[in-house]
Design an enzyme around this catalytic site. Structure first.
Site, mmCIF file in Angstrom:
data_model
loop_
_atom_site.group_PDB
_atom_site.id
_atom_site.type_symbol
_atom_site.label_atom_id
_atom_site.label_comp_id
_atom_site.label_asym_id
_atom_site.label_seq_id
_atom_site.Cartn_x
_atom_site.Cartn_y
_atom_site.Cartn_z
ATOM 1 N N HIS A 133 -5.164 -3.062 11.887
ATOM 2 C CA HIS A 133 -4.559 -2.590 10.634
ATOM 3 C C HIS A 133 -3.796 -1.276 10.836
ATOM 4 O O HIS A 133 -2.942 -0.909 10.017
ATOM 5 C CB HIS A 133 -5.640 -2.414 9.564
ATOM 6 C CG HIS A 133 -5.149 -2.672 8.175
ATOM 7 N ND1 HIS A 133 -3.831 -2.541 7.797
ATOM 8 C CD2 HIS A 133 -5.815 -3.046 7.046
ATOM 9 C CE1 HIS A 133 -3.701 -2.820 6.512
ATOM 10 N NE2 HIS A 133 -4.883 -3.133 6.032
ATOM 11 N N ALA A 134 -4.084 -0.571 11.910
ATOM 12 C CA ALA A 134 -3.331 0.647 12.204
ATOM 13 C C ALA A 134 -1.900 0.339 12.608
ATOM 14 O O ALA A 134 -1.028 1.209 12.544
ATOM 15 C CB ALA A 134 -4.017 1.447 13.318
#
Length: 459
Positions: A133-134
């Site tokens: 998700h980064a």
């Protein structure tokens, strides 16, 4: 190199064994008519033999507080090919995805994996793609999907999804000042947000909190069985619904499609919790991500969040919908007065205690929200991959300690695709939520059957 954004840094900091922080997508394809028996095998071999160079963000690897370019890319570390045992039902497919979604991604390499899965009933095969998700938010992930696939059923290409932007990655010349310049620019932008940001914070504290019934604070989410420590084991459930059904209900009631989506999820959750004898007396609170992306970029995170009162303490579906509509509108009006950079600053301050609690686990019985419900717009036209039509796409999301359930939805053509991610050890029979969602949309259809014009739902 580009610096990690504050949101990127948070997603990386939150990750631990029982809390993987990657998002995923399960893409189900129909084999082309008259496709050879080894169609999928040939596709996999073409990908393995391709000399296409990975492009951003697929070539990015962590380098301290920056994203750097991976100089030692090894496809075998990212690409898998398996075949389900017969009869290859969707049930077995979802079991496989659940297992793979439970596993961490190696941080020493670019943070993504691609799994090609064949042997699925109905003359189909699948791709399960997961990314940290980064690296991407939901909107960015959808844009990467559209760039990876074709709008033509006759277009064939062996360029793999991680190299579709171009086949030759131009390496930027090193600039020793670029890191400092980027950090200075970010700091300058944040300083400029202080005046308006201060006004909104003062307005929130002195005028809305505790006074406006439509304002949802980080202190009102009730304790619920959803909010328990989680394990690393995931249960993934997915299903497609006709988007026109939600659109028709929204039109007749004079609300947004997203309001109806939240109301349907609220009713399903209420029924599920009643079945578990665990419905809280106070209404559940959902964290609803919103996109701040104003360009056509497809990397990084440009998201904030609002808190929505789900009204689960009310038995009347229209009462729940009214509560949801008013709480969402309250948050949207507040953000409408701010620029994207100001929204990020506001969210960082207002939700800072909740973030620290997630990081430290200092107050395990206090949760700023009960679950995440995310609705990401997707492709409106049919997509193809080497002649195989994309039949469905199901989003798989992250869970956090204290939030054992996530409902993520996306649209594709005329369908609403629902992906439910849950901790298998905390929530029993979570797949029953899919049937409860169907029951709830049927309830709204019955209530609006004889309506012809937008109606007020004030009760």
């Amino acid at each position: 190199m580009r610096p990690l954004s504050p949101v990127d840094f948070i997603f990386l900091s939150l990750e631990k064994r029982q809390q993987p922080m990657h998002v995923g997508g399960l893409f189900l394809f129909k084999l082309p008519e008259n496709a050879p028996a080894d169609f999928v095998h040939q596709l996999v071999e073409d990908i393995r033999n391709s000399r296409a160079v990975p492009v951003a963000p697929f070539n990015q690897v962590l380098n301290g507080i920056f994203w750097g370019e991976d100089e030692e890319f090894d496809l075998d570390q990212h690409f898998r090919h398996i075949s389900l045992p017969r009869p290859g039902r969707i049930r077995e497919l979802l079991v496989y995805v659940s297992q793979e979604h439970s596993a961490l991604i190696d941080r020493a390499k670019p943070l993504w994996e691609c799994h090609i899965i064949e042997g699925i009933e109905g003359n189909r095969f699948a791709m399960f793609f997961k990314m940290h998700h980064a690296m991407v938010d939901g909107v960015a992930g959808m844009r990467l999907l559209e760039k990876s696939l074709s709008h033509s059923p006759t277009e064939n290409s062996i360029v793999p999804p991680w190299a579709v932007k171009n086949n030759k990655l131009k390496r930027p010349k090193a600039n020793p000042l670029s890191k400092t310049a980027k950090l200075v620019r970010v700091l300058t932008e944040q300083i400029q947000t202080v005046p308006n940001l201060s006004r909104e914070l003062i307005n929130t504290v002195f005028q809305e909190m505790g006074r406006n019934p439509d304002y949802v604070s980080t202190f009102q989410a009730p304790q619920c069985i959803i909010n328990q420590p989680i394990s690393a084991s995931r249960r993934f459930a997915a299903q497609s619904y006709d988007l026109a059904r939600f659109r028709n209900v929204a039109k007749k009631l004079g609300v947004t499609i997203n309001d109806v989506v939240l109301a349907v999820c609220s009713g399903a959750l209420r029924s599920y919790l009643i079945g578990q004898r665990a419905l809280p007396k106070k209404p559940l609170v959902a964290m609803v991500p919103i996109s701040l992306r104003t360009d056509d970029s497809h990397s990084g995170n440009q998201i904030s969040m609002i808190l929505a009162n789900l009204g689960t303490h009310k038995g009347d579906p229209l009462e729940r919908l009214e509560i949801i509509k008013r709480s969402v509108l309250n948050a949207k009006n507040r953000f409408g007065r701010m620029k994207p950079s100001e929204i990020l600053g506001y969210s960082g301050l207002v939700y800072s205690m909740a973030g620290l609690n997630l990081l430290s686990g200092a107050l395990p019985r206090h949760q700023a929200f009960n679950l995440v419900i995310s609705n990401v717009p997707g492709p409106r036209e049919p997509l193809y991959w080497n002649g195989a039509q994309l039949d469905a796409l199901y989003p798989a999301s992250v869970l956090m300690d204290g939030q054992a359930l996530n409902i993520t939805l996306t649209s594709y053509m005329d369908k609403l695709e629902v992906g439910i991610t849950a901790c298998r050890h905390v929530l029993p029979r979570v797949q029953s939520l899919l049937a409860l969602l169907e029951e709830e949309i049927q309830t709204f259809e019955h209530l609006t059957r004889f309506m012809e014009h937008p109606a007020s739902i004030n009760v």
